[in-house]
Scaffold this motif. Sequence first.
Motif, short mmCIF file in Angstrom:
data_model
loop_
_atom_site.label_atom_id
_atom_site.label_comp_id
_atom_site.label_asym_id
_atom_site.label_seq_id
_atom_site.Cartn_x
_atom_site.Cartn_y
_atom_site.Cartn_z
N ARG B 344 0.92 -1.06 -0.11
CA ARG B 344 -0.03 0.14 0.01
C ARG B 344 0.76 1.23 0.02
N SER B 345 1.83 1.32 0.82
CA SER B 345 2.70 2.48 0.83
C SER B 345 3.47 2.76 -0.68
N ARG B 348 1.05 4.33 -2.61
CA ARG B 348 0.56 5.39 -2.48
C ARG B 348 1.59 6.71 -2.72
N GLN B 349 2.89 6.08 -2.58
CA GLN B 349 3.99 7.01 -2.85
C GLN B 349 4.13 7.40 -4.43
N ARG B 357 -4.01 9.44 -9.57
CA ARG B 357 -4.77 8.67 -8.57
C ARG B 357 -5.89 8.05 -9.43
N GLU B 365 -3.72 1.48 -2.11
CA GLU B 365 -3.23 2.20 -1.15
C GLU B 365 -3.73 2.07 0.19
N LYS B 366 -5.09 1.50 0.49
CA LYS B 366 -5.62 1.31 1.61
C LYS B 366 -5.53 0.02 2.09
#
Lengths: 346, 799
Positions: B344-345, B348-349, B357, B365-366
Motif C-alpha cells: 500500500r505504501s 501511495r508514494q 490517482r 493504497e488502503k
Amino acid sequence: MPRELEELASQAFEELDKISDPKELETWQIRYLGKKSPLMQLLHSLATLPLEERRITGGRANEIKKALETGLGKRREALKEAQIAVSLQRESLDISLPGQPIPLGRLHPITQILKEICDIFVGMGFQVVEGPEVEWDYYNFEALNIPKDHPARDMMATLWIDFELETGDREMLLRTHTSPMQIRVMEKLRPPIRVIVPGRVYRHEATDATHESMFHQVEGLAVDRNITLADLKGTLFEFARCLFGSERQARFRCDYFPFVEPGVEMAIDCIVCKGAGCRLCGGSGWIEILGAGMVHPDVLRRVNIDPEVYTGFAFGMGVERIPMLRYGIDDIRLFYSNDLRFLKQF
Amino acid sequence: MKVSLRWLRDYVDITLPIKELAERLTMAGIEVKEMQITGGTWENIVIGEIVAVEAHPNADRLKLVTVHLGQKQLTVVSGAPNLRTGDKVPFAYVGAQLIDGHTGEIIQLKPAKIRGALSEGVVCSEKELGISDSHEGIMVLSPEAPAGTPLADYLGDVIFNLDVTPNRPDCLSVIGVAREIAALTEQTVRLPQVSYEESTEVIDSLASVKIVEPVLCPRYCASMIIGVSVAPSPRWLQQRLLACGMRPINNIVDVTNYVMLEYGQPLHAFDYHRIAGRQIIVRLAKGGEVITTLDGMERAMTSDMLVIADAEHPVAIAGIMGGLDTEISEETTAVLIESANFNRSAIRQTSANLGLRTEASLRFEKGLSSELPLPALKRATRLILEIAGGKAAKGILDVYPGRQERQPLLFSTVQISRLLGVEVGTDEAIRTLTFLSFECQKTGSSEQISVTAPYWRTDISNCADLVEEVARIIGYDKIPATMLSTPIPVPELKPEFTLREKLRSIMVSCGFQEVLTYSLTSLDMLRRVSPDSQLTTPLKVANPITKEQEYLRTTLRAKLLATLNQNQRYETGGIRLFEIGKVFLPQEKDLPEEREKLCAVLSGPRSELSWRDQEGLIDFFNTKGVMENLLSWLGEEIKFDVSEDRGLHPGKRADIIVDGIKVGVMGELHPKVSEAFELSGTTYLIELDLKELLPLATRLKKYSPLPRFPGVIRDIAIVVAESASYQQVKNIIQSFPPVAKVNLFDLYRGEQVPRGKKSLALRIVYQAPTHTLTDEEIIKVQEQILDTLYRELGATLRS
C-alpha cells in the motif's frame, strides 16, 4: 392677655395658610416665633406673673407655640413638595436623545465559544491545557497510528514547514488537529488524566464558505481504569445539552479515526429542521459535531500506558461550526477576515 | 463509492425499506451521503412488447405501432427508426412525465392525434426517460422483460453514494457493501459464479510471471483468454458501470472494471500479443524509463516506482495505471488479465509522486487482502468468456511470495464491557461476528473465544477492533450514557491562562474589539512592520496555499495593521483592535518558540461622533492610559523608557519596564509603516510580551491596610524648564514619605510663563499612617519639596 393671645394665634395661622414663598415663611417665623415676637416675649415674662396666672397663661402660650411650630413645619414641608414638583416638571429631558458613546470592546466570537466549551468541560473535571501549533510529524501523525503513506493522511492535507534536520526524519508541520496533544499529555502525565485542549489547527485546503486553512479545535482526553464508551457518550451528550440546549438529541455512529478504536462520530439533531431533514443537514436530520472514540491500545502502549490496565476516551471537535450553527453564519471565512461589522454582532 | 441497489440485490436480499437501510449503514460506519433514485418519476410507464408495426396511412416516415401491455394492447404513432416486432420497449401512458427529446424540458404526456391517427401513449427513447442522452431510437429492453410490469420495478434503481472510511477498502466494492448489509440484517451473501471452462492449452506455456520485489508485490495472479472479440459491452454491463460513475470502454476493459467494483480488487487486461517475450516482470523502474499511460500521458519513472514490465520495458505502473502499448484495442484477440496485490505504501508514494490517482490506486493504497486477487480473477475470466468469447488457458499464473496465515485473536467478552460499558454475552458476540463472516471458536474458557477475521477484513488487528465490530452491528444506540465515575485529577495551575483572561477583559473594558488573524502571512507583510530593520528569517511553509500565507508570523503587528486598514474603509468612528496570539520564533534544530503576545492598535476619534462632547482624536496619552490600565493591577511601578523600536515614531515611543524587565512597547506608528499599510490618520500601537509579564503577574499580592487617618490635599503649580520631564518632577515629590499620591491636573505653556518653560499644576495628597497631618507639618514638607525641585530642576513655585 389670653384673648390677645388667641387673636394673635388665629392671625398667625391665617397668614401661614396664605404663604407660598419660603422667604415669607422665614419672615412669618421671625414675626410669630422669633425672640422678639409677642408670644416669645410673653413666655419670657411669665416669671413676673402671679402663680395662678402664670399657670393658665403659660400653659396656653406653650400650647400655641407648639401649634405654630407644627404648622410651620407642615407648611415648610408642603412648600418643599410643591417646589420639587415644579422643578421636576421643569427639568424633564428628551430621553430619546442618544446616549454618550462609550467605546465597547468585544471578544471575538471564537474566543467566546472556546470559553463556553472549556467551561462546560472544566465543570466535568477536565483541565485545560495547550500545545504547540508547529509540530513534529511524530506527534501529529506517527504516534497517532498514522504512519507515512497512511491513507488517513488524505483526510488532513498538511502544511509542511520548510525545515531540514541532518537526520532528515523529523519533519515539521503545522498541526492538522489538536490530537498531537493526546500524546504530549500522556507522555507527561500518568492516569488519571482528564484534559481538554483548545487551539488553532491548519490544513492545506483552498478556502471557501465551508473550508478554512486555519480553524480551531477542542480536543478531549480522559484516561484511567474503567473508562468506557458509555462514559464517553454520557460526557459528550451532556456537553451537547449544555451547549445546544437540553431539548437537543444526540447520537453516536461508528466512524474511523486511526488513533481510536472503537471510533465514533457524534451528531445532534438538526437545529433548523429538528430532524425532519433540510438543506443545513443535507436532508439527514443530523449534524455532525465531533469525532471521538476509545484511545487505541497501540497509542497507549506508545506512551507506556498499559492498555490492559487503563482505558481512555478521546474526542475532537471543530469550533467554528458551533457559532455557525448557532447564529446561522453561512461563511466560515468571516471569522478571520475580522470585519468589525461582523465581529460587533457578537 | 457509488453502489447500485439493484446490483446489491444480486448478492443479498434487501429486507429493509431503503431509507432505513441507508440509516443502518450510516450508523454502522458506512455513511450513505446521498441517495439517487432513478425511475422515481416513471409513473405510468410500463414495459410493452411490440406486436405489430404498420405504415401510417397519412405519413411516410411515421409508423403505427401496436404494443402489448400485459392486460391490453394499444396502438401508438412513432417515428423511431428501430421499431421491430417482438422487441420489449418502455411504454408511457397518457399522463406520464417525460423529458422532451428535443428541448430537454419535462413534459406531461397528453393524448394526441398525429396526422389523423390517435396516439394514446408513446414508446420511449432513453433520453425521454432520463437514462441517457440517446434519442436516435426507442430504448430496447432485454427480451426477458415482462410486458405490463411498471418500468420502475424492472429498471428503476437507487444509487447509494457511500463515504467509505480509509480502513475499509473491502467496502469499496458491491460485495463488500452486500456483506455489511447481510450482517446488519442477518442475511447471507450469495457470491457470484467464478468457475469457467478451461481449454487444453496450459497457461505456463503461454506466459510467465516473475516478481523481483516480493515486498512490494506479495502476489501476482494472471489468467489468459485467447480468441476474444473486442466490442462494446452489453447494455446491462454498461448501465451498471455508468450507475457507479464509470465510463464503458470495451467489453474486456469493462469486465475488469466491473469486477473491480464488484470485488474491490483492481484488475488489468493486457493485449497478450503486445507483451514482449511473453513475460511479466514485477520490478522497480530503471532510471530513465518512460511509460505512456492509458490516459495518453508520457510519464518518467523513477527507480523507487514499481512497474509491471515485459521482457523489454514497463507495460504498466503497478497498481496505478496500464500502459498505452499493451492496451486492449479492436485488434486484440488474446488477453492476459492481471489480478495482483501491491504494497500500500509503495502505491501511495508512486501515485502521489506522479500526481496520478486512479480507482485502482485508491484501493491498493488502503491495503487490500492478498487473498482477493484469485476469486476476482476467476470471476473476470468467466465474465470475459461469457461476453467476449474466446477460450481460457488452463490454469492460472499465481506467484505468491507474501502468503501470510491469518492469526486468530483470543477475544473475551470482558473486553466488550470493559471498553463499551455494556454487557454483551458470548453467544451474542459470536452470533454478531459470525454474520460478519468472522470464524469464531469457543475455547476452554466460557468467556474467551478464538476469532479469525475473514480475509478481506485487513483492518482487524486487535481485540479493540473486534469490540467495534460487535458495537457497530448491535448499534451504538444500545450503549448507555454514563458519567465518568473515576477520580478527578488534581488540576495544575495555569497562570498563563489567567493572565491572558485578565488582559483580555481589560482590553475589552477599554473599548477594544478582539480580532483573531491568520498565523500565516507573507514576508512582505512582515517586512512592512519594521521598514529599516533586519528581519529574523521566519519559518517558511514548504507547500503554501498562497503567497499571502507562506510564512509564520513573527509579530502580530502586520495582520493587525492590515485589519485596521480594511476596517477603515467602513468605520467612521475610532477603531480599537487587539489580538492575543502566538508568534513563531525559529530555533535551531527544534520546534519554534511559540511566544504569546498582546498587540493592540488604535486610531481615529476618541469617541463616536456625538451631540455631546466633541472630543478629539486618539493620541499618545490615550494609548498610554490603556497601557497603564493593562499593567496597574500588577501593583508594580510601570516605567516608560526611551525605546528603540523601529516600527514606531522616534519621538513618540516608549519601552514599558516593570521591575527592571521590558514587558512591552507602545507609541505612535512610524509614518513609513503607516504608509506601507495605507492607513489613514495617526495610528498608535501597544505590544506586550506575555512571557515576560507572567512572572510579574504570578507574584503573590500583599494586602496593605486601609489608611486610618485622612489624607490632606494641597494643590501647587510650579514653573520648570521644558527639558525637565514630568517623571523627574514626580520622582522628587514622591521621594518625600508623607506624599501618598501626585496627580498632574494641568500643563500650561504660553504667555503666563517664560519661554522655554512650562507650568505644571499638581495635586498632592499627604497622608501619614500614625496621625492626621497638621498644617505645620505639611507646610514644612512642601517647603522641602520645593527646595529640592528648585535645586535639582530649577523649578519655582508659580505665583
